[in-house]
Design an enzyme around this catalytic site. Structure first.
Site, PDB file in Angstrom:
ATOM      1  N   CYS A  24       0.804  -1.224   0.000  1.00  0.00           N
ATOM      2  CA  CYS A  24       0.000   0.000   0.000  1.00  0.00           C
ATOM      3  C   CYS A  24       0.838   1.275   0.000  1.00  0.00           C
ATOM      4  O   CYS A  24       0.315   2.356  -0.216  1.00  0.00           O
ATOM      5  CB  CYS A  24      -0.965   0.004   1.186  1.00  0.00           C
ATOM      6  SG  CYS A  24      -0.145   0.008   2.794  1.00  0.00           S
ATOM      7  N   HIS A  27      -1.447  11.494  15.742  1.00  0.00           N
ATOM      8  CA  HIS A  27      -2.038  10.757  14.627  1.00  0.00           C
ATOM      9  C   HIS A  27      -0.959   9.833  14.067  1.00  0.00           C
ATOM     10  O   HIS A  27       0.169  10.250  13.802  1.00  0.00           O
ATOM     11  CB  HIS A  27      -2.512  11.731  13.544  1.00  0.00           C
ATOM     12  CG  HIS A  27      -2.918  11.055  12.274  1.00  0.00           C
ATOM     13  ND1 HIS A  27      -4.126  10.404  12.132  1.00  0.00           N
ATOM     14  CD2 HIS A  27      -2.271  10.918  11.100  1.00  0.00           C
ATOM     15  CE1 HIS A  27      -4.201   9.909  10.905  1.00  0.00           C
ATOM     16  NE2 HIS A  27      -3.086  10.204  10.262  1.00  0.00           N
ATOM     17  N   HIS A  39      -4.143   4.716   9.947  1.00  0.00           N
ATOM     18  CA  HIS A  39      -5.468   4.100   9.988  1.00  0.00           C
ATOM     19  C   HIS A  39      -5.323   2.589  10.115  1.00  0.00           C
ATOM     20  O   HIS A  39      -4.270   2.031   9.792  1.00  0.00           O
ATOM     21  CB  HIS A  39      -6.256   4.440   8.729  1.00  0.00           C
ATOM     22  CG  HIS A  39      -6.597   5.893   8.644  1.00  0.00           C
ATOM     23  ND1 HIS A  39      -5.726   6.818   8.110  1.00  0.00           N
ATOM     24  CD2 HIS A  39      -7.694   6.579   9.044  1.00  0.00           C
ATOM     25  CE1 HIS A  39      -6.282   8.021   8.187  1.00  0.00           C
ATOM     26  NE2 HIS A  39      -7.465   7.903   8.742  1.00  0.00           N
ATOM     27  N   ASP A  85      -8.233  -5.762   6.419  1.00  0.00           N
ATOM     28  CA  ASP A  85      -7.811  -6.537   5.246  1.00  0.00           C
ATOM     29  C   ASP A  85      -6.377  -7.051   5.397  1.00  0.00           C
ATOM     30  O   ASP A  85      -5.679  -7.268   4.427  1.00  0.00           O
ATOM     31  CB  ASP A  85      -7.946  -5.706   3.966  1.00  0.00           C
ATOM     32  CG  ASP A  85      -7.083  -4.447   3.975  1.00  0.00           C
ATOM     33  OD1 ASP A  85      -6.369  -4.195   4.972  1.00  0.00           O
ATOM     34  OD2 ASP A  85      -7.129  -3.709   2.982  1.00  0.00           O
ATOM     35  N   ARG A 128      -4.748  -4.544   9.336  1.00  0.00           N
ATOM     36  CA  ARG A 128      -3.618  -3.853   8.697  1.00  0.00           C
ATOM     37  C   ARG A 128      -3.535  -2.460   9.306  1.00  0.00           C
ATOM     38  O   ARG A 128      -4.308  -1.585   8.982  1.00  0.00           O
ATOM     39  CB  ARG A 128      -3.806  -3.756   7.188  1.00  0.00           C
ATOM     40  CG  ARG A 128      -2.738  -2.894   6.505  1.00  0.00           C
ATOM     41  CD  ARG A 128      -2.835  -2.930   4.987  1.00  0.00           C
ATOM     42  NE  ARG A 128      -4.143  -2.585   4.473  1.00  0.00           N
ATOM     43  CZ  ARG A 128      -4.467  -1.388   3.954  1.00  0.00           C
ATOM     44  NH1 ARG A 128      -3.579  -0.428   3.879  1.00  0.00           N
ATOM     45  NH2 ARG A 128      -5.697  -1.191   3.500  1.00  0.00           N
ATOM     46  N   CYS A 158      -1.956   0.645   9.066  1.00  0.00           N
ATOM     47  CA  CYS A 158      -1.268   1.361   8.001  1.00  0.00           C
ATOM     48  C   CYS A 158      -0.769   2.683   8.590  1.00  0.00           C
ATOM     49  O   CYS A 158      -1.557   3.593   8.831  1.00  0.00           O
ATOM     50  CB  CYS A 158      -2.267   1.578   6.863  1.00  0.00           C
ATOM     51  SG  CYS A 158      -1.578   2.288   5.389  1.00  0.00           S
TER      52      CYS A 158
END
Length: 135
Positions: A70, A107, A110, A114, A122, A124
């Site tokens: 990704c 932050h 996310h 999947d 995941r 990410c």
């Protein structure tokens, strides 16, 4: 876990003192996102611990990192279930689950459903929100 609170200037000074990359403030304090395949940890496979760039909380271990394709570092499990808080994110015309550091509110990225076994998750993450400690 004690919560860490600082004002914007204090976070900027802290990240500068740590030698964090320039994007770190925008990512961690303003929920920006680095471009895919641009982060220093996207293709990083050394053994170690990934910590919050802002407060050094242990977030992930290298043995849970995987290549999701990704463009961001991805993990299937947190190092500690209490290390990360999840929030609904309705920005950019979609509904996602934002991840933030439970200790300082930075932050991180996310989490998606999947990922690989055993969790199917995941995480990410933005490289700019992480600091790596080799083992």
């Amino acid at each position: 876990m004690d919560k860490i609170q600082k004002n914007e200037q204090q976070w900027r000074e802290l990240l500068t003192a740590k030698g964090a990359e320039p994007l770190a403030f925008a990512v961690t304090r303003q929920a920006a996102t680095e471009r895919p395949f641009s982060g220093r940890y996207e293709d990083h496979w050394a053994a170690g611990i990934y910590r919050c760039i802002c407060c050094d909380a242990e977030l992930f271990r290298s043995d849970t990192k995987f290549d999701a394709g990704c463009g961001w570092p991805s993990f299937f499990r947190t190092a500690n279930p209490q290390a990360i808080e999840e929030r609904v994110d309705r920005s950019h015309g979609m509904v996602r689950v934002e991840t933030v550091c439970a200790r300082c509110g930075a932050h991180l990225g996310h989490v998606f459903e999947d990922g690989p076994a055993p969790t199917g998750l995941r995480y990410c993450m933005n490289s700019a929100s992480l600091n790596f400690e080799p083992l």
